[in-house]
Scaffold this active site. Structure first.
Site: not given
Length: 264
Positions: A82, A212, A240
């Site tokens: 991320s 995601d 995610h």
């Protein structure tokens, strides 16, 4: 899995910490690899508050120092999740000779020659405040030019971040997340710091989390396309947080990638 033994350096996402890699770190170490899971400044178990971290450089310092400290001739497999993709990009630019391969796991992947904030702004397009549900948005720093802070809300985490992850990991995440700065006004994040000659020269792989809901697969592949030569691998059934929702598959994939891109 058979193959050489590698040194994996794991970089967490926003509001999270080294703790988020506990399943993957355990699997990699059980296979005989060396693992360094880091807390960025103001995150995880590190002291201080994330809102008080003065700059993106300071935020990323634990990673930059860890890579700089690698022994002469040693190359590590750097893996970012991320928001951690931007810290990874900075480390690639500073120390390309110390990275055997950079792995972006549903991570923000900047483009050489563009500010790192460009990728993040593309991610936010079309996402209004309602998208983030009960997450907390705030401000910090200079009142004349404040920076944004962010903290995941429990409902948001359950719906858009951990929706396919084991419930015990969602419970852990809700208990452990901490507020973080976005560094949207930061000089490093807004400067032309990533070059094709250094950042662009490092071998890289993008692992797409196919389910995601925060960072759609199409956006993940778009970011990879900004970086010529990036190998793209899909991970089905991953939300995610692939380190939770598909921890075994992700761990095995990281070892495959490390063996494919040797340290030479």
């Amino acid at each position: 899995m058979e193959g050489d033994k590698h040194h994996f350096v794991l970089i967490h996402g926003v509001c999270h910490g080294a703790w988020s890699w506990y399943r993957v770190a355990t699997a990699l170490e059980a296979a005989g690899h060396r693992v360094t899971a880091l807390d960025m400044a103001g995150c995880g178990a590190s002291p201080g508050r994330g809102e008080e971290v003065a700059s993106f450089e300071e935020y990323s310092r634990p990673l930059l120092d860890a890579v700089a400290a690698l022994a002469e001739g040693e190359k590590a497999v750097l893996v970012a999740h991320s928001f951690g993709g931007q810290s990874l990009a900075l480390a690639m630019e500073r120390y390309p000779e110390k990275v055997s391969v950079a792995v972006f796991v549903t991570a923000t992947m900047p483009a050489a020659g563009k500010p790192m904030t460009y990728a993040f702004k593309q991610l936010l397009q079309g996402k209004g405040p309602d998208f983030f549900m009960d997450s907390t948005l705030g401000s910090t720093g200079d009142p004349r030019n404040p920076d944004k802070t962010f903290l995941f809300g429990p409902k948001y985490m359950a719906r858009r971040v951990y929706q396919l992850s084991p419930p015990e990991d969602l419970t852990l995440g809700i208990a452990m997340v901490r507020p973080s700065r976005r560094f949207l006004n930061d000089d490093t994040m807004n400067g032309d710091v990533l070059t094709s000659a250094r950042y662009g020269a490092v071998r890289r792989v993008y692992v797409v989390a196919e389910d995601d809901e925060w960072k759609p697969p199409g956006m993940q592949r778009l970011m990879a396309s900004w970086n010529p030569g990036t190998e793209v691998m899909g991970l089905q059934g991953a939300d995610h947080m692939p380190m939770f929702s598909k921890s075994r598959e992700l761990s095995e994939l990281l070892m495959v990638i490390a063996n494919k891109y040797p340290r030479s």
